[in-house]
Design a protein around this motif. Structure first.
Motif, PDB file in Angstrom:
ATOM      1  N   SER A  15      -8.729  -1.241  -7.354  1.00 45.38           N
ATOM      2  CA  SER A  15      -9.498  -0.185  -6.718  1.00 45.38           C
ATOM      3  C   SER A  15     -10.152  -0.709  -5.452  1.00 45.38           C
ATOM      4  O   SER A  15     -10.340  -1.920  -5.274  1.00 45.38           O
ATOM      5  N   PHE A  16     -10.493   0.237  -4.601  1.00 45.14           N
ATOM      6  CA  PHE A  16     -11.168  -0.060  -3.347  1.00 45.14           C
ATOM      7  C   PHE A  16     -12.389   0.844  -3.244  1.00 45.14           C
ATOM      8  O   PHE A  16     -12.283   2.063  -3.378  1.00 45.14           O
ATOM      9  N   SER A  17     -13.541   0.253  -3.034  1.00 44.98           N
ATOM     10  CA  SER A  17     -14.796   1.005  -2.989  1.00 44.98           C
ATOM     11  C   SER A  17     -15.133   1.390  -1.554  1.00 44.98           C
ATOM     12  O   SER A  17     -15.011   0.588  -0.627  1.00 44.98           O
ATOM     13  N   PHE A  18     -15.569   2.642  -1.428  1.00 48.54           N
ATOM     14  CA  PHE A  18     -16.026   3.149  -0.150  1.00 48.54           C
ATOM     15  C   PHE A  18     -17.365   3.841  -0.366  1.00 48.54           C
ATOM     16  O   PHE A  18     -17.856   3.942  -1.491  1.00 48.54           O
ATOM     17  N   ASP A  19     -17.957   4.332   0.715  1.00 45.80           N
ATOM     18  CA  ASP A  19     -19.301   4.903   0.638  1.00 45.80           C
ATOM     19  C   ASP A  19     -19.389   6.045  -0.363  1.00 45.80           C
ATOM     20  O   ASP A  19     -20.403   6.216  -1.028  1.00 45.80           O
ATOM     21  N   LEU A  38      -3.685  -0.417 -14.138  1.00 42.50           N
ATOM     22  CA  LEU A  38      -2.719  -1.231 -13.394  1.00 42.50           C
ATOM     23  C   LEU A  38      -3.187  -2.675 -13.245  1.00 42.50           C
ATOM     24  O   LEU A  38      -2.374  -3.603 -13.235  1.00 42.50           O
ATOM     25  N   GLY A  39      -4.490  -2.891 -13.159  1.00 37.83           N
ATOM     26  CA  GLY A  39      -5.015  -4.238 -12.986  1.00 37.83           C
ATOM     27  C   GLY A  39      -4.760  -5.155 -14.159  1.00 37.83           C
ATOM     28  O   GLY A  39      -4.880  -6.379 -14.033  1.00 37.83           O
ATOM     29  N   LEU A  40      -4.416  -4.571 -15.317  1.00 38.69           N
ATOM     30  CA  LEU A  40      -4.140  -5.378 -16.505  1.00 38.69           C
ATOM     31  C   LEU A  40      -2.650  -5.590 -16.737  1.00 38.69           C
ATOM     32  O   LEU A  40      -2.261  -6.299 -17.669  1.00 38.69           O
ATOM     33  N   VAL A  41      -1.805  -4.973 -15.904  1.00 35.29           N
ATOM     34  CA  VAL A  41      -0.357  -5.074 -16.084  1.00 35.29           C
ATOM     35  C   VAL A  41       0.152  -6.378 -15.465  1.00 35.29           C
ATOM     36  O   VAL A  41      -0.205  -6.732 -14.341  1.00 35.29           O
ATOM     37  N   ILE A  79     -11.322   4.334  -4.768  1.00 33.02           N
ATOM     38  CA  ILE A  79      -9.914   4.698  -4.720  1.00 33.02           C
ATOM     39  C   ILE A  79      -9.158   3.809  -5.700  1.00 33.02           C
ATOM     40  O   ILE A  79      -9.190   2.585  -5.590  1.00 33.02           O
ATOM     41  N   ILE A  80      -8.496   4.438  -6.680  1.00 32.70           N
ATOM     42  CA  ILE A  80      -7.740   3.698  -7.685  1.00 32.70           C
ATOM     43  C   ILE A  80      -6.263   3.694  -7.294  1.00 32.70           C
ATOM     44  O   ILE A  80      -5.673   4.737  -7.016  1.00 32.70           O
ATOM     45  N   VAL A  81      -5.663   2.518  -7.287  1.00 35.51           N
ATOM     46  CA  VAL A  81      -4.270   2.349  -6.882  1.00 35.51           C
ATOM     47  C   VAL A  81      -3.365   2.533  -8.092  1.00 35.51           C
ATOM     48  O   VAL A  81      -3.693   2.105  -9.206  1.00 35.51           O
TER      49      VAL A  81
END
Length: 701
Positions: free
Chosen positions: A500-504, A527-530, A508-510
């Motif tokens: 994920s990417f954090s914004f204000d 997805l981060g655990l795959v 956002i999750i990929v």
């Protein structure tokens, strides 16, 4: 007056004084409860209903410490409690009805605890109450009707609880209310028209409930409104006319509803508006231009169409989400605008955009995330994409991009996710990917036209979790150095649940489309655990390197549809994290390793169409798979129906029976041989002696 009357008067006065003196002795009785003692007892009653205090927040609240104004979290004025702040204490329990006895209290802050059951109706006795903050607890039931008596409320925050029912109509009677937050509850019904009576309201948070009906037009009467957040409900209809009258509005969030129609043109003239989040509705229409004041525009998952909007010079935009719409035409109008230097996130995926990707990316100096996936884009990857210094994610999957990877991409030293699959990109996989892009966690080049060997330099991608090179024309051997992948081997274990990417204004999750467990699925929130290695559908040859068996944290390995030979490595059972293993359609030989029976998490397994022989190892997982996982080999045993043929050892019992059925010693034979040996031996000795004697006799003569 005569002396007689004076004497009588003196006697009368004396009797009265004597009577008063008799009853003037002190009488000991319980003192009347003063106001300060009421507050003290109320606080102790509140403490008595709290069963868990992990931080010791209420340690000072005890009978021996009579100065309750010094108790932690308590603020007094003139020895009366005016503020009570127990936020972030991890407190567990229920809220005592005695809270209603703190008649001078103005602020109650109990947020971020674990209070449960209903909000006590006695709270409605607090006529001086100004701020009530109970968010992030487990309160249930309805909003108490007695709360309408707290007519001086300015802040009401009941978000993140389990409240049910409807918003009461009397909510509009709070003439001084400036902050109302009921988000993340189980509230339902319509948003009452009476909410338009909150003329001083500045922030309204009702998202993540089950509200239905239209957005009330009366809400446009709240002329001081700065934040209107109604997302993730079941609201229908259109954005009400007159929204342009909310001239103070800076945040408008109506995402995840069933709203339709176009965006009212007056929204684009709200010069204080910074956030416009309308994603996941059914809005229609075209976008001509985005005002420079906006910081966040999220319009994904709608029915917008036409060409992409342009950005004016001086734009403050940082996030632009336009994915899953029907935008058509070229990227040029947007990509080559002058107001792009502040943008950090762009999602244009899942549209109908076409043409080449323009060479204007040197302007995008702040860009971190770029989605161009699943469009009709063609041509080559532009050289200037390599001039975006902060880029961390590049996704061009599902287009018609051709040519080779430009060497300028080696400058993307911060990139973590590179997804170029399902295109027509050709050439060799450049070695600089492994040398320069060392922060990569996902490298997806599947379904292209890459050829040649897999470069050994890819082994430098120690952080990689997903490596998908499937459906290309790669040849040669599988690199033995793949055991350098520190995440897949378990040397690096600090994995995040999601990419994920954090914004204000959010996260956002990929996601990624991967083949695991025998089927193709989209992995997003996990997805981060795959952990996956997919080299299937290429022309790879040689043996499966034994070094692969050291990838103990690898969940999915797919080497199917290649030309691999040799045996399956014996230590493949050491890969305890395996959930999916596909080695089908190769030229593998030998027996299945017995260690396969030690894989306890295996849910997808396929070794079909090889040259494997022998018995299938016995194990609870292996026998649970379908016969189709083993066909096309010379295997036997469960789950196959053909049993393994049992080969017996040679039987010698019949020969023994033919010899008399006994192993008794033949003494006659032994004696005959011994006598023959003795007679023969002495016969030779005697002959030699006679021969010597004869020779001696001749010599003497």
């Amino acid at each position: 007056m005569s002396a007689k009357w004076l004497l009588v008067l003196r006697s009368f006065l004396f009797a009265i004084l004597t009577h008063l003196a008799t009853f003037s002795t002190p009488i000991h009785k319980a003192p009347a409860m003063n106001s300060t003692n009421v507050d003290r007892l109320a606080l102790l009653a509140i403490k008595s209903m709290i069963k868990g205090d992990p931080q010791g927040l209420l340690t000072s609240w005890n009978q021996s410490n009579t100065d309750f104004c010094q108790w932690q979290g308590v603020t007094c004025s003139h020895e009366r409690v005016t503020h009570l702040n127990l936020s972030h204490g991890g407190l567990i329990g229920t809220l005592s009805p005695s809270i209603g006895n703190l008649s001078f209290i103005r602020v109650i802050q109990f947020s971020y605890n674990s209070f449960s059951e209903e909000i006590p109706p006695e709270i409605g006795r607090l006529f001086r109450l100004r701020d009530l903050l109970l968010r992030n607890n487990f309160f249930m039931g309805n909003i108490p009707a007695t709360l309408m008596n707290c007519s001086n409320l300015q802040v009401l925050n009941l978000g993140y609880n389990n409240l049910v029912g409807k918003i009461p109509d009397w909510i509009g009677s709070f003439s001084t209310l400036s902050f109302l937050s009921l988000h993340d509850n189980i509230l339902q019904g319509g948003i009452p028209n009476e909410i338009g009576g909150l003329f001083r309201l500045r922030k309204l948070y009702l998202y993540n409930n089950s509200f239905t009906g239209n957005i009330p037009a009366t809400i446009m009467n709240c002329s001081n409104l700065q934040v209107l957040s109604l997302g993730n409900n079941n609201l229908v209809g259109k954005i009400p006319d007159g929204i342009g009258s909310l001239s103070m509005l800076s945040h408008l969030s109506l995402h995840d509803n069933i709203l339709q129609g176009g965006i009212p043109p007056e929204i684009w003239h709200l010069f204080r508006l910074q956030t416009l989040d309308l994603h996941n509705n059914s809005f229609t229409g075209n976008l001509l231009a985005i005002p420079p004041t906006l910081h966040t525009v999220s319009l994904s998952f709608n029915n917008f169409g036409g060409k992409l909007p342009s950005l004016a010079n001086g734009s403050a935009l940082t996030l632009l989400g336009l994915s899953h719409n029907y935008f058509v035409g070229s990227l040029h109008n947007l990509v080559c605008s002058n107001g792009v230097n502040t943008i950090e996130f762009v999602n244009l995926g899942y549209n109908q955009l076409s043409g080449v990707i323009p060479e204007c990316w040197e302007k995008w100096s702040s860009l971190k995330v770029l989605f161009l996936n699943d469009n009709h884009l063609s041509g080559e990857i532009p050289r200037t994409l390599g001039s975006i210094p902060l880029l961390q994610l590049l996704d061009t999957r599902g287009n018609k991009i051709s040519g080779r990877l430009p060497s300028s991409l080696m400058n993307l030293s911060y990139i973590k996710i590179l997804q170029l699959g399902r295109n027509n990109i050709s050439g060799i996989i450049p070695p600089w990917i492994g040398i320069k892009l060392t922060m990569l966690k996902i490298l997806n080049l599947k379904s292209n036209n890459f050829y040649g060997n897999i470069p050994n330099q890819l082994c430098y991608l120690s952080h990689v979790q997903v490596l998908d090179l499937s459906h290309n024309n790669l040849s040669g051997n599988i690199p033995r150095c793949f055991n350098n992948f520190s995440v897949l081997s378990g040397k690096e274990t600090n994995l995040e649940v999601q990419f994920s990417f954090s914004f204000d204004n959010g996260i956002i999750i990929v996601d990624d489309l991967l083949v695991m467990k025998g089927r193709e699925d989209t992995y997003g929130s996990t997805l981060g655990l795959v952990t996956l290695l997919d080299l299937s559908s290429n022309n790879l040859s040689g043996q499966i390197p034994s070094e692969l068996t050291t990838l103990h944290h690898l969940q999915s390995l797919n080497l199917s549809r290649n030309q691999l030979t040799g045996e399956i490595p014996n230590k493949i059972g050491d890969m305890k994290s395996f959930e999916s293993l596909d080695l089908s359609v190769n030229n593998l030989s030998g027996e299945l390793p017995m260690s396969l029976s030690e894989l306890n998490f295996l849910s997808s397994f396929n070794v079909s169409y090889n040259n494997l022989t022998g018995r299938i190892p016995t194990g609870t997982q292996i026998q649970s798979f379908n016969e189709s996982s083993f066909i096309g080999n010379k295997l036997c045993g469960a789950p196959l129906t053909n049993d393994c043929v049992h080969v017996d050892k040679p039987d010698t019992t019949s020969d023994q029976k033919e010899d008399g059925g006994s192993h008794k010693v033949d003494w006659g034979l032994i004696i005959s041989i011994t006598l023959g040996f003795i007679i023969g031996f002495w016969g030779i000795v005697v002959s030699l002696m006679l021969n010597i004697s004869w020779r001696s006799h001749i010599s003497v003569s």
